[in-house]
Design an enzyme around this catalytic site. Structure first.
Site, PDB file in Angstrom:
ATOM      1  N   ALA A  75     -10.021   0.711  -8.697  1.00  0.00           N
ATOM      2  CA  ALA A  75      -8.958   1.200  -7.922  1.00  0.00           C
ATOM      3  C   ALA A  75      -8.199   0.047  -7.335  1.00  0.00           C
ATOM      4  O   ALA A  75      -6.929   0.150  -7.073  1.00  0.00           O
ATOM      5  CB  ALA A  75      -9.120   2.289  -7.018  1.00  0.00           C
ATOM      6  N   TYR A  79       0.752  -1.155  -0.064  1.00  0.00           N
ATOM      7  CA  TYR A  79       0.024   0.001  -0.160  1.00  0.00           C
ATOM      8  C   TYR A  79       0.891   1.158  -0.061  1.00  0.00           C
ATOM      9  O   TYR A  79       0.501   2.233  -0.530  1.00  0.00           O
ATOM     10  CB  TYR A  79      -1.039  -0.083   1.286  1.00  0.00           C
ATOM     11  CG  TYR A  79      -2.107   1.016   1.000  1.00  0.00           C
ATOM     12  CD1 TYR A  79      -3.001   0.778  -0.086  1.00  0.00           C
ATOM     13  CD2 TYR A  79      -2.526   1.949   1.812  1.00  0.00           C
ATOM     14  CE1 TYR A  79      -4.205   1.901  -0.164  1.00  0.00           C
ATOM     15  CE2 TYR A  79      -3.501   2.788   1.658  1.00  0.00           C
ATOM     16  CZ  TYR A  79      -4.354   2.587   0.895  1.00  0.00           C
ATOM     17  OH  TYR A  79      -5.064   3.402   0.441  1.00  0.00           O
ATOM     18  N   LYS A  90      -3.090   8.495   2.992  1.00  0.00           N
ATOM     19  CA  LYS A  90      -4.458   8.038   3.753  1.00  0.00           C
ATOM     20  C   LYS A  90      -4.094   8.484   5.213  1.00  0.00           C
ATOM     21  O   LYS A  90      -5.177   9.204   5.940  1.00  0.00           O
ATOM     22  CB  LYS A  90      -4.586   6.785   3.601  1.00  0.00           C
ATOM     23  CG  LYS A  90      -5.134   6.158   2.438  1.00  0.00           C
ATOM     24  CD  LYS A  90      -6.367   7.055   2.062  1.00  0.00           C
ATOM     25  CE  LYS A  90      -7.294   6.310   0.765  1.00  0.00           C
ATOM     26  NZ  LYS A  90      -8.271   7.232   0.319  1.00  0.00           N
TER      27      LYS A  90
HETATM   28  P1  NAD Z   1     -12.847   3.628  -7.745  1.00  0.00           P
HETATM   29  O1  NAD Z   1     -11.859   3.266  -8.716  1.00  0.00           O
HETATM   30  O2  NAD Z   1     -14.171   3.380  -8.145  1.00  0.00           O
HETATM   31  O3  NAD Z   1     -12.668   5.355  -7.461  1.00  0.00           O
HETATM   32  C1  NAD Z   1     -11.634   6.017  -7.402  1.00  0.00           C
HETATM   33  C2  NAD Z   1     -11.932   7.380  -7.990  1.00  0.00           C
HETATM   34  O4  NAD Z   1     -10.874   8.312  -7.906  1.00  0.00           O
HETATM   35  C3  NAD Z   1     -12.469   7.214  -9.432  1.00  0.00           C
HETATM   36  O5  NAD Z   1     -13.956   7.706  -9.642  1.00  0.00           O
HETATM   37  C4  NAD Z   1     -11.510   8.174 -10.094  1.00  0.00           C
HETATM   38  O6  NAD Z   1     -11.968   8.855 -11.217  1.00  0.00           O
HETATM   39  C5  NAD Z   1     -11.299   9.153  -8.989  1.00  0.00           C
HETATM   40  N1  NAD Z   1      -9.786   9.715  -9.122  1.00  0.00           N
HETATM   41  C6  NAD Z   1      -8.571   9.386  -9.389  1.00  0.00           C
HETATM   42  N2  NAD Z   1      -7.726  10.634  -9.671  1.00  0.00           N
HETATM   43  C7  NAD Z   1      -8.719  11.648  -9.670  1.00  0.00           C
HETATM   44  C8  NAD Z   1      -8.279  13.049  -9.829  1.00  0.00           C
HETATM   45  N3  NAD Z   1      -7.081  13.370 -10.446  1.00  0.00           N
HETATM   46  N4  NAD Z   1      -9.326  14.005 -10.044  1.00  0.00           N
HETATM   47  C9  NAD Z   1     -10.598  13.307  -9.798  1.00  0.00           C
HETATM   48  N5  NAD Z   1     -10.777  11.972  -9.260  1.00  0.00           N
HETATM   49  C10 NAD Z   1      -9.838  11.210  -9.415  1.00  0.00           C
HETATM   50  O7  NAD Z   1     -12.339   2.990  -6.361  1.00  0.00           O
HETATM   51  P2  NAD Z   1     -12.785   3.058  -5.174  1.00  0.00           P
HETATM   52  O8  NAD Z   1     -12.067   1.558  -4.462  1.00  0.00           O
HETATM   53  O9  NAD Z   1     -14.056   3.135  -4.883  1.00  0.00           O
HETATM   54  O10 NAD Z   1     -12.258   4.147  -4.485  1.00  0.00           O
HETATM   55  C11 NAD Z   1     -12.792   5.210  -3.654  1.00  0.00           C
HETATM   56  C12 NAD Z   1     -12.075   5.567  -2.244  1.00  0.00           C
HETATM   57  O11 NAD Z   1     -12.110   4.714  -1.622  1.00  0.00           O
HETATM   58  C13 NAD Z   1     -10.485   6.050  -2.475  1.00  0.00           C
HETATM   59  O12 NAD Z   1     -10.373   7.078  -1.582  1.00  0.00           O
HETATM   60  C14 NAD Z   1     -10.085   4.658  -2.104  1.00  0.00           C
HETATM   61  O13 NAD Z   1      -8.554   5.250  -1.425  1.00  0.00           O
HETATM   62  C15 NAD Z   1     -10.818   4.412  -0.910  1.00  0.00           C
HETATM   63  N6  NAD Z   1     -10.871   3.172  -0.449  1.00  0.00           N
HETATM   64  C16 NAD Z   1     -10.826   1.746  -1.171  1.00  0.00           C
HETATM   65  C17 NAD Z   1     -10.722   0.620  -0.561  1.00  0.00           C
HETATM   66  C18 NAD Z   1     -10.781  -0.518  -1.702  1.00  0.00           C
HETATM   67  O14 NAD Z   1     -10.537  -1.562  -1.027  1.00  0.00           O
HETATM   68  N7  NAD Z   1     -11.478  -0.319  -2.931  1.00  0.00           N
HETATM   69  C19 NAD Z   1     -10.878   0.361   0.657  1.00  0.00           C
HETATM   70  C20 NAD Z   1     -10.959   1.446   1.476  1.00  0.00           C
HETATM   71  C21 NAD Z   1     -10.758   2.937   1.016  1.00  0.00           C
HETATM   72  O1  0WE Z   2      -6.965   3.046  -1.817  1.00  0.00           O
HETATM   73  C1  0WE Z   2      -7.092   2.243  -2.330  1.00  0.00           C
HETATM   74  C2  0WE Z   2      -6.668   2.213  -3.886  1.00  0.00           C
HETATM   75  C3  0WE Z   2      -5.562   2.881  -4.081  1.00  0.00           C
HETATM   76  C4  0WE Z   2      -5.103   3.081  -5.369  1.00  0.00           C
HETATM   77  C5  0WE Z   2      -5.186   2.215  -6.487  1.00  0.00           C
HETATM   78  C6  0WE Z   2      -4.581   2.312  -7.736  1.00  0.00           C
HETATM   79  C7  0WE Z   2      -4.644   1.312  -8.844  1.00  0.00           C
HETATM   80  C8  0WE Z   2      -4.722   1.967 -10.020  1.00  0.00           C
HETATM   81  C9  0WE Z   2      -4.421   4.237  -5.714  1.00  0.00           C
HETATM   82  N1  0WE Z   2      -3.864   4.452  -6.963  1.00  0.00           N
HETATM   83  C10 0WE Z   2      -4.060   3.583  -7.944  1.00  0.00           C
HETATM   84  N2  0WE Z   2      -3.441   3.725  -9.048  1.00  0.00           N
HETATM   85  C11 0WE Z   2      -3.877   3.187 -10.334  1.00  0.00           C
HETATM   86  O2  0WE Z   2      -2.966   3.359 -11.558  1.00  0.00           O
HETATM   87  N3  0WE Z   2      -7.357   1.035  -1.824  1.00  0.00           N
HETATM   88  C12 0WE Z   2      -7.506   0.993  -0.447  1.00  0.00           C
HETATM   89  C13 0WE Z   2      -7.611  -0.288  -2.456  1.00  0.00           C
HETATM   90  C14 0WE Z   2      -6.089  -1.046  -2.192  1.00  0.00           C
HETATM   91  O3  0WE Z   2      -5.139  -0.565  -3.026  1.00  0.00           O
HETATM   92  C15 0WE Z   2      -3.963  -1.338  -2.746  1.00  0.00           C
HETATM   93  C16 0WE Z   2      -4.445  -2.183  -1.406  1.00  0.00           C
HETATM   94  C17 0WE Z   2      -5.706  -1.941  -1.224  1.00  0.00           C
HETATM   95  C18 0WE Z   2      -6.815  -2.357  -0.332  1.00  0.00           C
HETATM   96  C19 0WE Z   2      -2.776  -1.394  -2.946  1.00  0.00           C
HETATM   97  C20 0WE Z   2      -1.793  -2.204  -2.496  1.00  0.00           C
HETATM   98  C21 0WE Z   2      -2.169  -3.120  -1.326  1.00  0.00           C
HETATM   99  C22 0WE Z   2      -3.537  -2.892  -0.772  1.00  0.00           C
END
Ligand code: NAD
Ligand code: 0WE
Length: 264
Positions: free
Chosen positions: A194, A154, A161
């Site tokens: 993501a 991560y 974060k």
């Molecule tokens: P997602 O890909 O559906 O959403 C991520 C969003 O970030 C996308 O809509 C993308 O367009 C937007 N984004 C990225 N760069 C940007 C920029 N420069 N300007 C505007 N928008 C931008 O993925 P998600 O998992 O739903 O992520 C949403 C949030 O939840 C993030 O903050 C992520 O860190 C957090 N999160 C995700 C997880 C997981 O496991 N998926 C767990 C905990 C927290």
């Molecule tokens: O916050 C996140 C997603 C973060 C994320 C993911 C990507 C993939 C595509 C940020 N930047 C990018 N850039 C890209 O080009 N999470 C909480 C999901 C997540 O991501 C991980 C995790 C978990 C959980 C990455 C490594 C280890 C665990």
């Protein structure tokens, strides 16, 4: 309680698997008027499809890495919608090649971009929309346990974060006297866009299911329920909080021995 009469904006719906879409569905169901921001034309089409049953929803193009884009969206929103009772920040980004292997090699430009898009943007967005907020308005961001404990790979996102969570506390302190609340939800791993292509993500989901007290993966609907609470008047006494929606995973240090490799 219903969200009827409440208006706000959600940043970060990319598709139907997005955590932000789980939040949007719940708020729409409860009668809120929800505007959306997307990053680029491709994602606008995705939103258009999701919102077929809500054709009056306002959509705004915004790459949050430029302050002027954020100011423009706030200006358009002010003209078209007016009040802002809730704002959801569901945005994260880092260069994928640094979300594997060691953290140590992370270059400064990769670090600053992750900080800019994933953390500082919450400051800019809150500042831009604050003039449209009133007593009872609520700001919500999405975070992950990797901010406080090491989660392999991560890396730079964990640092971003940690900053995001501190930003939540300082904004909550600044805006509290005006009755505006700022909180975050720390979600368990969810298989979203993501998460695609993150190495070992499938194993991470599996480990979560074996160890979390609720023994299941977190879903966007789980997050939607908690978000509804934090964005509605049900939570009028809650601010500066990081609420876990992770099936209890964060509270366990040694889980069921059966979850671990027999080769130990
Ligand atoms: P997602 O890909 O559906 O959403 C991520 C969003 O970030 C996308 O809509 C993308 O367009 C937007 N984004 C990225 N760069 C940007 C920029 N420069 N300007 C505007 N928008 C931008 O993925 P998600 O998992 O739903 O992520 C949403 C949030 O939840 C993030 O903050 C992520 O860190 C957090 N999160 C995700 C997880 C997981 O496991 N998926 C767990 C905990 C927290
Ligand atoms: O916050 C996140 C997603 C973060 C994320 C993911 C990507 C993939 C595509 C940020 N930047 C990018 N850039 C890209 O080009 N999470 C909480 C999901 C997540 O991501 C991980 C995790 C978990 C959980 C990455 C490594 C280890 C665990």
């Amino acid at each position: 309680m219903s969200m009827k009469g409440k208006k706000g904006i959600i940043f970060g719906v990319a598709n139907d698997r997005s955590i932000a879409w789980g939040i949007a569905k719940k708020l729409l169901e409860e009668g809120a008027e929800v505007a959306f921001s997307y990053n680029g034309e491709r994602l606008k089409r995705s939103l258009d499809k999701l919102l077929q049953n809500h054709p009056s929803s306002k959509l705004y193009d915004c790459d949050v890495s430029a302050e002027e884009n954020i100011l423009k969206v706030a200006e358009q929103y002010k003209a078209e919608v007016g009040q802002c009772d809730f704002l959801v920040h569901s945005i994260g980004f880092a260069d994928k090649s640094y979300l594997e292997g060691a953290f140590l090699p992370t270059p400064k430009d990769v670090f600053l971009q992750a900080m800019d898009i994933s953390a500082y943007s919450l400051v800019s967005l809150t500042r831009a929309f604050k003039p449209l907020m009133t007593k009872g308005s609520s700001v919500l961001a999405l975070t992950y346990l990797g901010s406080e404990k090491v989660v392999q790979n991560y890396n730079v996102m964990g640092v971003a974060k940690a900053a995001l969570e501190a930003i939540v506390r300082y904004l909550a302190y600044d805006l509290g006297p005006e009755g505006i609340r700022v909180n975050a939800i720390s979600a368990g791993p969810v298989n979203t866009l993501a998460a695609r292509g993150i190495s070992d993500f499938t194993d991470l989901l599996k480990i979560h299911r074996k160890i979390a007290p609720l023994r299941e993966n977190t879903t966007p609907e789980h997050v939607g329920g908690a978000a509804y609470f934090l964005l509605s008047d049900l939570s009028f006494g809650v601010t500066s909080e990081i609420m876990y929606v992770d099936g209890g995973y964060n509270t366990v240090t040694v889980g069921p021995i059966s979850a671990y490799d027999k080769e130990l």
